[in-house]
Design an enzyme around this catalytic site. Structure first.
Site, PDB file in Angstrom:
ATOM      1  CE1 TYR A 282      40.639  45.733  40.048  1.00 13.34           C
ATOM      2  CE2 TYR A 282      40.200  47.746  38.821  1.00 13.34           C
ATOM      3  CZ  TYR A 282      39.747  46.662  39.557  1.00 13.34           C
ATOM      4  OH  TYR A 282      38.408  46.511  39.813  1.00 13.34           O
ATOM      5  CG  HIS A 435      39.865  46.321  35.499  1.00 11.57           C
ATOM      6  ND1 HIS A 435      38.612  46.433  36.056  1.00 11.57           N
ATOM      7  CD2 HIS A 435      40.387  45.156  35.964  1.00 11.57           C
ATOM      8  CE1 HIS A 435      38.387  45.377  36.825  1.00 11.57           C
ATOM      9  NE2 HIS A 435      39.439  44.593  36.786  1.00 11.57           N
TER      10      HIS A 435
END
Length: 756
Positions: A282, A435
């Site tokens: 990410y 996440h």
């Protein structure tokens, strides 16, 4: 005065200085003082590019490839379909293709001065201006923040970030009437929808919000719209949300007192070392909006000094991210991460070029750019192309590195130990926002870019419509996030923090010590005290380069101390074919799940065994190399061979093996050596050095202050690794008597011949 406060004052200052009456402020036909383009391409930069064309090979090659791509799209005509699909579906893919094409076409217009590219950009934008006012929210209802063009606001923001660049490139070519239509029918409503109408998306700290903030900020800079720019930098003044409200990813939208907006998204997720708390997958995704907007702010609002913000962390983060990749440039899949994502992605082409151009012309970045074999069609891309042409590139040397986590660098971190072709990744970081995975003190191991002991990564087939519309699958929560999916200890078949985000997000592991100065021993050690109440864990990894071994080997020492007796499971997710085990095991005639919940339900129990000696050995072959785990065993241990795939009716999980060491104890030490040795050539059919070099491994001392591990090789040479469990000072002197021998050393560890 801190840098952060200075920036806030500067932001307030330029807003006040640019204050106009309401009518003038919203007259978005004004052009900034330096004219357009001024975000990524600049007028001066365009002229410099034109003067160099035909003499800068990597730039010329990129330009030609881009021209061919865009010319083909122009020949096909414009398609702006009514949105209906998830990721991977036609309408999603078409609109994604459109915004990528728009950005490139705008750049081509500026560089080549061919009007067909401006016409194409204008006509497509006009098509969107006609469509957008008619659109309700997207018909797919899965997202916590539905977009209009895409199923989630995140992708709508992607669209606006890229499209703003295209608009900047044709801004002065358009008529005032055309700009009026585009801004009032498309861009301003679009920006307000992303922000005001979706505060649960816009007003938080997360990669989603970074994209939203940057989308609004980029179009604000093109239109010279101060109000939108203020929203982008510092968030909405009020969002009417309950503090602690959750999104459907399990992440908090906002907590009381938390700052929001672009600047907050730089402050909070990045550590001073440039590590991004959500993990490298990410970070790669977010680097594009972070750096594109930073470049645009640098050009349009130089008074912000954005590349100096938080000690230049945005530029620093590019080096950190490259260091979180293996020998092939693929990012380590920490937290939610798709395997195979690498620094060859378009986001990292952007990151490398911008970091080189604005970060002091680091010649090591040029070597990455050469591998990428393409550059941005802008000022930064030109700088890289010229640097490569002039032969300024130097190899990017990836060495052992320890990267802190948390905005102040005090929330654990990630250590990467490197020796010859081996890379060990040790995660002792914070939760990683929504996440994050519940895997404190977990690790993975690579050799020459190949996974040896793997981290599973995410459960998602990104942008493949057949698999859940290309989105996260339910097994991401039931398997990949759970602790049993990782190479770390699990207590009583329950995930760390019980798999609860609101608990895990409050805690992080603590670095005990890290040392990469000694080329013979690269070592990292960290503690975890909150994953299980009443249980403390200390895990130490060392890659030891010993001349008595063919290759460096890994020593893994995991100490567990608890208030109660527990069942401990320690899995090793090896990849490859089993060669040999020195213990007897029974293959089960009928496959059954290893457990009922917390990820155990997804593991088939294939075989079980008991140790036949105080050392258990397990060997396998992978990618032509032999590997052996030698682990100190207790007679009552269970050795379980398992494989993913249970309770997986849609075959969403990869079928991959693991060896699990199960032990019942209150306090214990798991100590193992992992060796890479020998090789097999399928052409010559020769197998070389197929057996372990360890003849005996044992714990010769262990208490709350010290642990000592003895390693005896097949030539009868005996080595000892000594660890200080409490005092990690590099200056502290230690004396430890074991049996009849006294050991003296300085610092938190020592590795030596027992006879020394």
């Amino acid at each position: 005065m801190t840098t952060k406060i200075k920036i806030v004052f500067i932001v307030i200052g330029f807003i006040v200085l640019s204050c106009k009456d309401e009518t003038t402020k919203n007259n978005n036909d004004q052009v900034s003082n330096q004219g357009h383009p001024n975000l990524i391409l600049t007028k001066a930069g365009v002229e410099k590019i034109k003067s160099q064309l035909g003499s800068i090979p990597i730039f010329d090659k990129t330009l030609q490839t881009t021209k061919e791509d865009i010319d083909a799209e122009i020949a096909l005509g414009i398609d702006v379909p009514i949105p209906k699909d998830f990721s991977g579906g036609y309408t999603h893919a078409r609109h994604k293709r459109n915004f990528l094409i728009l950005q490139k076409a705008g750049a081509l217009f500026q560089i080549l001065e061919e009007e067909k590219y401006a016409v194409y950009v204008r006509d497509m934008l006009m098509a969107y201006a006609k469509l957008y006012p008619t659109l309700p929210v997207h018909p797919q209802t899965r997202s916590y923040a539905r977009g209009k063009i895409f199923w989630q606001c995140l992708n709508d923001s992607n669209w606006l970030v890229y499209t703003a660049q295209a608009y900047d490139c044709i801004y002065e070519w358009l008529s005032e009437e055309e700009r009026h239509v585009l801004e009032n029918e498309l861009f301003i409503p679009f920006a307000n929808f992303i922000s005001e109408e979706n505060p649960q998306f816009f007003n938080r700290v997360h990669n989603h919000s970074t994209w939203g903030n940057v989308a609004v900020g980029m179009i604000a800079l093109v239109m010279d719209h101060d109000e939108l720019l203020e929203k982008a930098l510092n968030g909405l003044k009020t969002d009417n949300l309950k503090a602690g409200m959750k999104d459907n990813d399990g992440g908090f939208i906002k907590v009381e007192g938390q700052k929001v907006g672009f600047l907050a998204n730089v402050d909070e997720p990045f550590s001073p070392d440039g590590y991004y708390t959500e993990g490298p997958y990410y970070q790669r995704y977010a680097m594009y909006p972070f750096l594109i907007f930073a470049e645009a702010l640098h050009h349009v609002k130089p008074e912000l000094k954005i590349f100096e913000y938080k000690e230049g962390v945005l530029l620093k983060s590019v080096n950190a991210l490259i260091n979180l990749s293996d020998a092939d440039g693929e990012f380590f899949p920490l937290n939610d991460g798709q395997k195979g994502m690498s620094y060859y992605s378009r986001e990292l082409v952007t990151a490398v070029d911008i970091a080189y151009h604005f970060g002091g012309n680091n010649p090591e970045l040029l070597s990455i750019a050469k591998k990428q074999d393409r550059v941005l069609l802008d000022d930064a891309g030109l700088a890289v192309a010229l640097g490569i042409k002039e032969g300024k590139d130097k190899p990017f040397e990836k060495k052992s590195i320890n990267l802190s986590d948390g905005p102040n660098g005090d929330q654990g971190g990630v250590g990467v130990l490197r020796s010859e072709d081996l890379e060990l990744v040790f995660k002792y970081a914070g939760q990683g926002l929504s996440h994050g995975h519940y895997d404190k003190l977990s690790f993975s191991l690579y050799e020459d870019g190949e996974e040896v002991i793997q981290d599973y990564g995410l459960v998602r087939f990104v942008n493949i419509e057949q698999k859940g519309g290309g989105n996260y699958l339910k097994e991401n929560k039931t398997w990949a996030k759970q602790t049993i999916a990782h190479n770390t200890v699990i207590q009583n078949e329950t995930s760390h923090f019980e798999g609860k985000y609101e608990v895990g997000s409050k805690h992080h592991s603590e670095l005990h010590f890290y040392d990469d100065i000694n080329s013979q021993v690269q070592i990292v050690s960290a503690k975890e005290t909150n994953a299980y109440p009443g249980t403390q864990m200390l895990r130490t990894f060392a890659i030891i380069h010993d001349k008595d071994f063919e290759k460096p080997f890994i020593l893994d020492i995991l100490q567990v101390n608890s208030d109660n007796e527990n069942q401990y499971d320690l899995p090793y997710y090896y990849l490859g074919q089993i060669m040999k085990a020195n213990f007897q095991y029974t293959v089960l005639p009928e496959l059954k799940p290893l457990g009922n919940s917390n990820g155990y339900q997804h593991l088939w129990k294939e075989a079980t065994g008991k140790p036949s000696s105080h050392n258990s050995k397990f060997s396998w072959l992978n990618k032509g190399n032999f590997y052996t785990i030698t682990t100190i065993s207790d007679a009552q241990d269970d050795l379980i061979m398992a494989r993913t795939g249970a309770k997986d009716p849609d075959f969403n999980l990869r079928r991959e093996p693991s060896l699990i060491i199960r032990r019942h104890a209150q306090n214990t030490v798991f100590a193992s050596v992992i060796e890479s040795h020998g090789n097999y050539n399928p052409v010559s059919e020769f197998a070389v050095n197929t057996y372990s070099s360890i003849s005996n491994l044992k714990v010769i001392y262990n208490d709350e202050n010290y642990t000592a591990i003895q390693i005896e090789d097949v030539s009868k040479k005996v080595k000892v690794l000594l660890l200080a469990n409490k005092d990690a000072s590099k200056l502290s002197e230690h004396i430890l008597k074991i049996e009849d021998k006294e050991y003296k050393w300085t610092g938190p560890y020592n590795y030596k011949l027992k006879s020394e």
